[in-house]
Design an enzyme around this catalytic site. Structure first.
Site, mmCIF file in Angstrom:
data_model
loop_
_atom_site.group_PDB
_atom_site.id
_atom_site.type_symbol
_atom_site.label_atom_id
_atom_site.label_comp_id
_atom_site.label_asym_id
_atom_site.label_seq_id
_atom_site.Cartn_x
_atom_site.Cartn_y
_atom_site.Cartn_z
ATOM 1 N N ARG A 67 -11.879 9.951 0.801
ATOM 2 C CA ARG A 67 -10.739 9.541 1.606
ATOM 3 C C ARG A 67 -10.032 10.776 2.155
ATOM 4 N NH1 ARG A 67 -6.053 5.240 -0.167
ATOM 5 N NH2 ARG A 67 -5.734 6.702 -1.894
ATOM 6 N N GLU A 101 -3.608 -1.258 6.176
ATOM 7 C CA GLU A 101 -2.386 -1.148 5.375
ATOM 8 C C GLU A 101 -1.147 -0.857 6.228
ATOM 9 O OE1 GLU A 101 -3.190 2.032 2.660
ATOM 10 O OE2 GLU A 101 -3.607 3.480 4.241
ATOM 11 N N ASP A 155 1.192 -0.327 0.386
ATOM 12 C CA ASP A 155 1.440 0.364 1.648
ATOM 13 C C ASP A 155 1.771 -0.629 2.754
ATOM 14 O OD1 ASP A 155 1.488 3.231 1.876
ATOM 15 O OD2 ASP A 155 -0.554 3.252 1.117
ATOM 16 N N ASP A 157 0.850 5.832 -7.361
ATOM 17 C CA ASP A 157 0.546 6.860 -6.374
ATOM 18 C C ASP A 157 1.580 6.752 -5.263
ATOM 19 O OD1 ASP A 157 -0.221 4.729 -4.804
ATOM 20 O OD2 ASP A 157 -2.326 5.291 -4.682
#
Length: 723
Positions: free
Chosen positions: A341, A433, A461, A633
């Site tokens: 990612r 997202e 998100d 996160d």
């Protein structure tokens, strides 16, 4: 003995490469560790990166300005209509008029080619791990196979865990439960796996006490002698299960058949994360990230650590060899297929300055360097290979709409040209997202139809962006109530439906989000089966153990069959349903309800941010307000910060009240971390950089671009590192 050799200081001076000023430490790493063996010259690389920086950088900046302009226009619309009932049709027409929603084109199917089976045709669990933690990255890569016995015995899936010593009764219950699983998934013609006395291979078929499997085709291999095999390999819904026999093993000794363990093919794929789960703010951090990715692609990454008083070294697992039913050699991957990612389009990084002295966009760096590093895997013909189809899998987060996806597609076309790769070698994962991506998902997929290998949903998100986009509309519901609103169901369903409509089944993954409670495996086993039932070919789990347990869901659900059924039924949700803003319909909250909601958000923000800023830890298990460990996160931080910012903006709670809550929760977080010798308490002074960063996210949250946490966190982390 531990290695006490002092680490060589990172060289933070700058050196000229092409017309850029590059961190000397980064340049040395690329030229001495990465480039050898790729066939790419240093001149070609730096020249190609300069073109990427100077030709694509202005386009990147223009896309960010477009985001800001659209947001300002939406803010004005909401301020004008704030006290009126929400008019979905008028709102949709407005979003179409300003180009936020684009016209949906004719039907099409993606044309992604050379896709590995782990992406195209094997549904299963997916891990996401920080690239900067070599041990975690190795654990994720090696989580392709996991012990079902260990996963059940060592978690709350079998009830409270034993406090000391080996629990024979618990072990017996584990064996019985696994036998039930085997009888369900691989039923025998005449008996049960629980009472089986002998497994053997005769004339290419599996016999258990003289009888066979009800589905003989489920037997696909064995290891050892055919008449007394060391292992039997079975397959269901594309996933393998290995029965391990060892009469000398403590479990095998008490088994009539000598069955000592049952290994499940578990994490079929894993995302090695350079984004939300890391804290990379400068060249030194980026080199650490790229070096670990390099070790994974070369196959030589290792990590030495102490565990239980023993010194251990972890490396990538080899492939697993068997004999097929007829005796021919059969080899299965011993590791998860790895995706990487990259960061999104927003942030810059001081690792490289362009010709005008500006920091370059970090996403452009990631595109070039992660693909360059992957060349080491692409050039292999044997050994520990990642992609056997010659592809590189890049997940690109936080893209807003089709034009940003098209921009990413163009970036990777340039990268491929520089690296001498055929176009579309790099495959692209689109994270659904951000709301402008959700309402234009079909056109986003079309913009990268030759690359798309993955789409997914992410509540955290997506909700953070929902709050920020509609900040001026009014106060949002409490977080638990937002999850119950109709838009979230529409969002989840539309993602699957459009993915199937665009031909992703059999070519690309359709994913679902993270199970955030790593210590609650019993609840995960009960609930997370809904993801494969929803047509998701992969779903995120927080650990290798969770991957093994979640793998059982894919044996119970034939995801590809579910997808075929869903595809016949057509779409269940459309854009209109996504435009129902989850504002609070009932706003007569008590003071206690308001305070509890804000305390919960504040504690989560502080618990995450203090480790991010002070220790550079981007993802960890953080105790919540009730001392329950949750995987945190930046996505979790984003939604919490935006929620408080929204309530502040609309006067649900005052700045003074939030300040008092932040201080009180800082004391709670200090208590929760008192056993950590590296921890720096925030109380009683409340003037440390980490505490200030958490406050910035809340009090400046309404002004952060798209509500992202990165600008604040990066600035404050750099401030601390400069001390």
């Amino acid at each position: 003995m531990p290695d006490t050799t002092p680490a060589t200081p990172f060289d933070n001076t700058r050196t000229t490469r092409a017309d850029m000023q590059v961190s000397a430490g980064l340049a040395t790493f690329i030229e001495t560790e990465v480039l050898p063996g790729t066939g790419v010259s240093a001149d070609a690389l730096w020249s190609g990166l300069s073109t990427l920086v100077h030709d694509f950088g202005p386009k990147n900046r223009a896309l960010l300005e477009r985001r800001d302009a659209l947001q300002a226009t939406i803010d004005d619309w909401h301020r004008t209509h704030r006290n009126a009932p929400h008019d979905r049709e008028a709102y949709k027409a407005f979003l179409e008029e300003i180009g936020y929603i684009v016209p949906e084109g004719e039907d099409f199917s993606i044309e992604t080619a050379n896709v590995d089976p782990e992406i195209a045709s094997i549904p299963g669990p997916q891990l996401v791990v920080p690239v900067t933690n070599a041990r975690f990255a190795l654990n994720a890569a090696n989580a392709r196979w996991g012990s079902f016995y260990d996963a059940l015995y060592g978690t709350d899936a079998m009830g409270p865990q034993p406090t000391r010593g080996f629990d024979d009764g618990r072990a017996a219950r584990v064996v019985s439960r696994v036998a039930v699983f085997l009888d369900t998934v691989f039923p025998l013609e005449a008996s049960s796996h629980a009472t089986a006395r002998r497994y053997r291979v005769t004339d290419g078929k599996l016999e258990v006490d003289g009888a066979g499997l009800r589905n003989p085709g489920a037997f696909v291999g064995y290891r050892g002698r055919a008449d007394v095999p060391d292992a039997i390999l079975l397959r269901n819904n594309g996933l393998h299960v290995e029965l391990v026999f060892d009469g000398n093993h403590p479990i095998g000794r008490v088994s009539a058949s000598g069955l000592a363990d049952v290994m499940l093919e578990s994490a079929v794929s894993a995302i090695i994360d350079c984004e939300d789960s890391v804290a990379c703010v400068d060249a030194e951090d980026k080199v650490q990230a790229y070096r670990n990715w390099l070790g994974l692609m070369k196959g030589d990454l290792s990590e030495t650590f102490d565990k239980g008083g023993r010194r251990m070294t972890r490396r990538l697992n080899p492939d697993r060899d068997y004999a097929g039913p007829g005796g021919a050699r059969l080899s299965l991957k011993g590791r998860a297929l790895l995706l990487v990612r990259n960061v999104g389009h927003l942030m810059t990084n001081p690792a490289i300055l362009d010709r005008d002295g500006n920091e370059v966009f970090e996403g452009l760096m990631d595109a070039m360097f992660t693909a360059l590093i992957a060349l080491h895997d692409l050039k292999k013909t044997e050994g520990l290979r990642n992609s056997v189809k010659g592809s590189v899998y890049v997940v690109k987060p936080k893209m807003h709409g089709p034009e940003e996806v098209a921009f990413s597609d163009a970036i990777f076309s340039h990268v491929e040209q520089v690296l001498g790769l055929p176009q579309y070698t790099v495959k692209l994962g689109i994270m659904d997202e951000e709301r402008r991506t959700s309402v234009n998902l079909k056109e986003c997929i079309r913009a990268a139809k030759h690359r798309v290998c993955f789409i997914n949903t992410g509540f955290l998100d997506r909700t953070g962006d929902e709050i920020h986009t509609s900040m001026e509309a009014g106060p949002f519901s409490r977080k638990d109530f937002i999850k119950r609103k109709s838009w979230i169901t529409a969002y989840e369903n539309q993602n699957v439906d459009i993915g199937l409509e665009c031909g992703l089944s059999g070519r690309a993954q359709i994913g679902k989000g993270m199970w955030a409670q790593p210590d609650s495996m019993a609840a995960m086993l009960e609930q997370k089966i809904e993801h494969p039932r929803a047509g998701a070919t992969c779903a995120w789990v927080p650990s290798p153990t969770a991957a093994t347990l979640h793998a059982t869901h894919y044996h119970r659900v034939d995801v590809l069959a579910v997808q075929a059924k869903l595809a016949k039924g057509g779409r269940r949700a459309y854009v209109d349903a996504l435009l129902d803003i989850p504002l609070a319909a009932y706003r007569k909250w008590t003071k206690a309800q308001i305070r509890r909601e804000v305390e919960n958000n504040a504690q989560g923000i502080l618990g995450y941010v203090v480790r991010w800023i002070d220790q550079g830890v981007g993802c960890s298990k953080v105790p919540d307000i009730n001392d329950i460990g949750l995987m945190e996160d930046r996505a979790t931080c984003r939604i919490s910060a935006q929620h408080i910012a929204n309530w502040l903006h609309h006067g649900v709670i005052s700045r003074q009240e939030v300040s008092e809550i932040m201080q009180g929760m800082a004391e709670v977080v200090d208590r929760q971390n008192k056993a950590d010798p590296a921890y720096r308490p925030m109380a009683p002074d409340f003037d440390g950089i980490a505490y200030k960063a958490a406050c910035d996210l809340v009090f400046e949250g309404a002004r952060q671009p798209s509500g992202y946490t990165e600008p604040v966190l990066h600035a404050r982390r750099l401030e601390l590192k400069a001390l």
